[in-house]
Design an enzyme around this catalytic site. Structure first.
Site, PDB file in Angstrom:
ATOM      1  N   HIS A   1      74.112  63.495  15.105  1.00 27.48           N
ATOM      2  CA  HIS A   1      73.598  62.191  15.518  1.00 27.48           C
ATOM      3  C   HIS A   1      72.093  62.344  15.660  1.00 27.48           C
ATOM      4  CE1 HIS A   1      74.039  58.451  18.280  1.00 27.48           C
ATOM      5  NE2 HIS A   1      73.826  58.137  17.030  1.00 27.48           N
TER       6      HIS A   1
ATOM      7  N   HIS B   1      83.830  55.589  14.359  1.00 31.82           N
ATOM      8  CA  HIS B   1      82.365  55.536  14.461  1.00 31.82           C
ATOM      9  C   HIS B   1      81.871  56.924  14.880  1.00 31.82           C
ATOM     10  CE1 HIS B   1      78.656  54.872  17.014  1.00 31.82           C
ATOM     11  NE2 HIS B   1      78.292  54.314  15.887  1.00 31.82           N
TER      12      HIS B   1
END
Length: 591
Positions: free
Chosen positions: A169, A123
């Protein structure tokens, strides 16, 4: 008097006595050496078959073991007739190289469709640390691939000048890394640990012209390695064997992406606070309260971490020539159909797709739709991702995903701790190749059309007996004062099972005081209802009266892979790196 006491402490501290072989080892030696002082290769061969369960072992293999032990221990030349003493025999059993607890070869059938396997999944694979402010880099991607991880996730965004693609991110303080650098590193390291395919899941936040640029980058970087399906939607996915040394792209096709954008305005007003399967974007983790985090479980937030209140939303031009090129590269289509969870879990005859759910969305789904999830995962891919509030890159329990057939249980590979140890343990299976064939019970449909029900009460299928004899190697891997400044350590072992709820348990040995080579000689019994999903957990700690007990090593082993008999079990540090010398002598028996 004071100086004398100091002296006693000093001699106690540095004395490491070699522990004698346990009684079971002495008895086995006596039995198979037929009362003699030496064990020949032929006698060792019989021991390997009878006690170690190695039915296929040959006398030649036993001769090689004898040769290796004697060369290592006595540096003996090859031309003499050799046999093992009791100490040599004990050395062999306590050698993690010569007598490991599990095998290192791929042995599962690799010719079933890709969705029939649990796949080692990362992830936000590009993050070096926490989810909010760590650097983005290709280094953690390389590290994951070298460990055998097969699914790598990249968040792709326009750079500040909107003419190139960065990996980061979104809407956090993480520093970006160029997409091309990540792609090149994936190409270079994809197959260093395993020949089986690598899936790149893209979280795409791009305009259509940048999607075209990504298509060009991906095509030029991977060339013939790239798996591009001939038809837009695959009815069944090819096998890991067919896809060896191939790269697979998985993301939302541009059309679904556009619909998600258009739906955003409607969602804002009509479904605030309710569970929403169509609220594809979700809120940024930083803007959620814990309550919201639990409420909004069905959103596909990780798939596209776009902010609901985003004002600079754009619409990819679907009629531009660029979109089709990008779309053709997508082998596993992601996306969530309209109409809630039931619709999302619908199995379509002519289509294989991927659905993503957060850890809490999965938990909620399994409460009411457990068997639907199992049925969905018999053909389609289910990816589970950590909830958005895990800012520190921690992880969740992977078993709930595996129990329901989820292939891609996505973990933060830098989030060290017990959950990640379980993940490491699961993927030690099947030679560490990153693909573990799902147990048959998860794939079966009975004559009435029923599938496995994870909630059903099951009988005990198999009982595992584990004996913890002794441990060694700490004095070589740790400073003399690491555990205790004034005396040798007081070690104890925790041993237990991670698996379906009925099988989970932890037990522990007594502590062995003041001993660098502790001998416990304790046996534990574990009845298992679903041995196929059980993992044996082993941790060693050092008892500390005044503060928290010190950590002294851990491992996690798939029960289905355990070799019976007396085995040397190497231990690992907190991060899952193997300790050089620390190991336990254990015995495994299935009854």
């Amino acid at each position: 008097m004071g100086s004398y006491r100091m002296c006693v402490c000093f001699t106690r501290k540095f004395k490491v006595t070699e522990a004698a072989p346990p009684t079971d080892v002495k008895d086995a030696f006596s039995k198979y050496a037929e009362g003699g002082l030496h064990m020949t290769a032929e006698q060792l061969h019989r021991f390997l078959i009878d006690v170690q369960g190695q039915g296929g072992a040959t006398v030649e293999e036993a001769e090689v073991i004898v040769q290796q032990v004697l060369q290592k221990r006595h540096h003996m030349a090859k031309f003499r007739k050799h046999a093992l003493t009791l100490d040599d025999f004990h050395h062999f059993l306590f050698s993690a190289d010569l007598n490991p607890p599990i095998g290192d070869q791929v042995h599962h059938d690799m010719r079933a469709p890709l969705s029939h396997y649990f796949i080692y999944t990362g992830h936000n694979s590009y993050l070096t640390g926490n989810q909010l402010s760590s650097d983005c880099s290709d280094v953690p991607i390389i590290k994951a691939l070298k460990r055998g991880v097969r699914v790598v996730e990249l968040d792709i965004w326009p750079n500040s000048t909107k003419d190139d693609v960065h990996v980061l991110h979104g809407r956090t303080l993480t520093t970006p890394v160029e997409l091309i650098k990540c792609l090149k590193s994936i190409k270079e390291h994809a197959f260093s640990a395993s020949p089986y395919p690598v899936v790149i899941t893209l979280e795409d936040h791009l305009t259509s012209d940048l999607q075209a640029k990504v298509a060009q980058m991906v095509t030029q970087t991977f060339g013939q390695m790239l798996f591009c399906p001939e038809s837009e939607c695959l009815k069944e996915f090819p096998t890991p064997e067919d896809l060896k040394y191939r790269i697979i792209i998985s993301t939302k096709p541009p059309k679904e992406y556009l619909e998600a954008q258009r739906n955003k305005g409607k969602m804002n007003n009509s479904q605030k606070g309710k569970d929403s399967d169509d609220d594809v974007w979700g809120k940024e983790p930083g803007e959620r309260t814990a309550d919201q985090e639990d409420e909004k479980t069905d959103s596909d937030a990780s798939e596209n971490n776009q902010d609901d209140e985003d004002t600079d939303a754009f619409e990819p031009d679907l009629h531009s020539s660029e979109a089709p090129v990008y779309k053709r590269l997508i082998a596993i289509h992601a996306g969530k159909p309209k109409g809630g969870l039931k619709a999302a879990l619908k199995v379509e005859l002519d289509k294989v797709r991927r659905l993503s759910l957060s850890e809490q969305a999965l938990e909620k789904a399994t409460m009411s739709h457990g068997t639907d999830v199992v049925r969905f995962t018999q053909k389609n891919f289910l990816r589970i991702y950590p909830k958005g509030t895990r800012f520190n890159s921690s992880n969740y329990k992977p078993l709930i995903g595996w129990m329901h057939g989820a292939q891609m249980v996505a973990f933060n590979m830098q989030g060290y701790g017990r959950s990640l140890w379980l993940m490491h343990g699961m993927f030690r299976s099947n030679g560490g190749c990153g693909y573990v064939k799902k147990p048959e019970f998860l794939m079966n449909v009975d004559p009435d059309g029923q599938v496995f029900d994870p909630k059903a009460k099951l009988p005990v299928k198999k009982t595992l007996k584990v004996k913890v004899y002794m441990g060694d190697g700490w004095h070589l891997d740790f400073k003399q004062t690491h555990f205790d400044s004034y005396s040798p350590p007081d070690f104890y072992t925790r041993v237990g099972i991670a698996g379906v709820p009925d099988d989970e348990i932890m037990k522990k040995t007594k502590k062995k005081e003041d001993d660098w080579t502790p001998v416990w000689d304790e046996e534990f019994t574990f009845p298992l209802t679903v041995p196929e999903l059980a993992l044996l957990r082993v941790e060693v700690h050092e008892y500390d009266m005044s503060e928290k007990d010190d950590f002294a090593g851990q491992t996690c082993l798939p029960v289905s892979e355990l070799k019976p008999g007396i085995r040397a079990v190497p231990l690992f540090d907190r991060k899952g790196e193997k300790l050089n010398s620390v190991r336990l002598l254990m015995r495994f028996e299935f009854v």
